[in-house]
Design an enzyme around this catalytic site. Structure first.
Site, mmCIF file in Angstrom:
data_model
loop_
_atom_site.group_PDB
_atom_site.id
_atom_site.type_symbol
_atom_site.label_atom_id
_atom_site.label_comp_id
_atom_site.label_asym_id
_atom_site.label_seq_id
_atom_site.Cartn_x
_atom_site.Cartn_y
_atom_site.Cartn_z
ATOM 1 N N ALA A 1 -2.524 -0.500 -8.220
ATOM 2 C CA ALA A 1 -1.658 -0.940 -7.177
ATOM 3 C C ALA A 1 -2.381 -0.666 -5.856
ATOM 4 O O ALA A 1 -3.432 0.113 -5.943
ATOM 5 C CB ALA A 1 -0.104 0.018 -7.109
ATOM 6 N N GLU B 1 -1.508 7.138 -13.240
ATOM 7 C CA GLU B 1 -0.806 7.644 -11.954
ATOM 8 C C GLU B 1 -0.668 9.226 -11.749
ATOM 9 O O GLU B 1 -0.455 9.616 -10.482
ATOM 10 C CB GLU B 1 0.484 6.930 -11.741
ATOM 11 C CG GLU B 1 0.714 5.576 -11.666
ATOM 12 C CD GLU B 1 0.446 4.622 -12.739
ATOM 13 O OE1 GLU B 1 0.575 3.338 -12.717
ATOM 14 O OE2 GLU B 1 0.048 5.164 -13.847
ATOM 15 N N GLU C 1 0.892 -2.149 -16.399
ATOM 16 C CA GLU C 1 2.036 -2.510 -16.457
ATOM 17 C C GLU C 1 2.546 -3.917 -16.337
ATOM 18 O O GLU C 1 3.548 -4.219 -17.211
ATOM 19 C CB GLU C 1 2.976 -1.680 -15.230
ATOM 20 C CG GLU C 1 3.071 -0.244 -15.413
ATOM 21 C CD GLU C 1 3.758 0.396 -13.939
ATOM 22 O OE1 GLU C 1 4.601 1.224 -14.507
ATOM 23 O OE2 GLU C 1 2.933 0.390 -13.031
ATOM 24 N N GLY D 1 -0.513 -0.286 -12.021
ATOM 25 C CA GLY D 1 0.487 -1.431 -12.027
ATOM 26 C C GLY D 1 -0.168 -2.642 -13.012
ATOM 27 O O GLY D 1 0.396 -3.597 -13.147
#
Length: 258
Positions: A66, A134, A114, A111
Site C-alpha cells: 500500500a 505489515e 492481499e 496489499g
C-alpha cells in the site's frame, strides 16, 4: 472506461488489468483502489468479459504494498474505514462470477499479496517475492490477508509469515500452495492467458457456480448445501443440455451461458 492508475484491455473475452504505477512499484493508493473497484464493476456488468487477468506494470513488482504516505496519516477511525473499504473491494474480486487470475510479476507484498490472495488462481514469475510485512510498520494486514492466507497455506505457516513479515520466493510459494504455477518472467502472461482460455471455454454458469461453491466452503456453515443447490441449478440450464449432447455426439460444445 478510463482509469487514472490502471491500463485495461479486452481481447477475445479476456479483460487485462495492469496496475500502472511502475515508478511507485505499483503501490495501492486510494485512487488505485478506486480504479480497481471500477474495473471490477465493469467485469460484473460487461457480458463480453469472460475472464480477468491482473498484473503490475514493469517486471519488478506486481504490487509492492500500500502507499505508505497515505497509511502514515490514518488513525483509529479512519484506519477501520480504510481496512473495511479494502476488504469490500477485494471481496468483490474473490466473489467475481468470472475467473480472475493474478500474474505475479515480482514483489507482491502487503496489499499486493492481499490482492493476489483475493484472485481465484495465482501464477508467479521466478523472481516473485510474496509476503505480508505489515508488522514491521506496527500494523497487521487489513485487506483480508489474515483470513485468506491461512485458507491457502494452513494456520501454522500463515502465523509464521504474518508475524515475522518475511516474504517467500516463488518456488516456496508454489510448494505451500500459495501460487499455482511458477514460470519464467517472459512466459508469465502467456501462461495466465492459457489457463484463462481453458476456463472460459467451459460452461460459464458452471464456472460461476464453482466459484460460489468453493468460496462457500470457507464462508458458510453448509457448503455442501450450496453445492447441491448449484448442481440442481446447472441441471436446468441450456448449457447442461448442450454439454451432454455435445459429449454424446462427440463434438465440441457451444456454450451460451444460459
Amino acid at each position: 472506461m478510463g482509469f487514472h492508475n490502471l491500463k485495461t484491455n479486452l481481447e477475445d473475452g479476456i479483460y487485462s488489468i495492469v496496475i500502472d504505477r511502475e515508478e511507485k512499484a505499483n503501490a495501492l493508493n486510494a485512487q488505485t483502489m478506486q480504479d480497481i473497484e471500477g474495473a471490477f464493476q465493469e467485469v460484473y456488468d460487461n457480458p463480453e468479459i469472460k475472464g480477468v487477468l491482473i498484473t503490475g506494470a514493469g517486471n519488478k513488482a506486481f504490487v509492492a504494498g500500500a502507499d505508505i504516505k497515505e497509511i502514515s496519516e490514518i488513525n483509529y477511525m479512519t484506519g477501520r474505514k480504510f481496512a473495511e473499504s479494502g476488504q469490500e473491494i477485494f471481496a468483490k474480486i474473490e466473489n467475481c462470477p468470472k475467473p480472475v487470475i493474478a500474474a505475479i510479476n515480482g514483489y507482491a507484498l502487503g496489499g499486493g499479496c492481499e490482492l493476489a490472495l483475493a484472485c481465484h488462481i495465482r501464477v508467479a514469475s521466478e523472481n516473485a517475492q510474496i509476503g505480508l510485512p505489515e508488522v514491521s510498520l506496527g500494523l497487521i494486514p487489513g485487506y483480508g490477508g489474515t483470513q485468506r492466507l491461512p485458507q491457502l497455506i494452513g494456520k501454522g505457516k500463515a502465523f509464521e509469515m504474518i508475524m515475522t513479515g518475511d516474504p517467500v520466493g516463488a518456488k516456496e510459494a508454489q510448494s505451500l500452495g500459495l501460487v499455482n504455477h511458477v514460470v519464467e518472467q517472459a512466459e508469465l502472461i502467456k501462461k495466465a492467458e492459457t489457463i484463462l482460455r481453458r476456463i472460459i471455454a467451459r460452461a460459464p454458469l458452471a464456472v460461476s457456480m464453482v466459484i460460489d461453491c468453493v468460496n462457500a466452503s470457507q464462508t458458510t456453515d453448509d457448503g455442501y448445501q450450496t453445492e447441491a443447490n448449484s448442481f440442481g441449478n446447472c441441471c436446468k440450464s441450456e448449457d447442461f443440455v448442450e454439454g451432454t449432447k455435445a459429449f454424446l455426439n462427440k463434438r465440441k460444445p457451444v456454450f451460451q451461458g444460459k
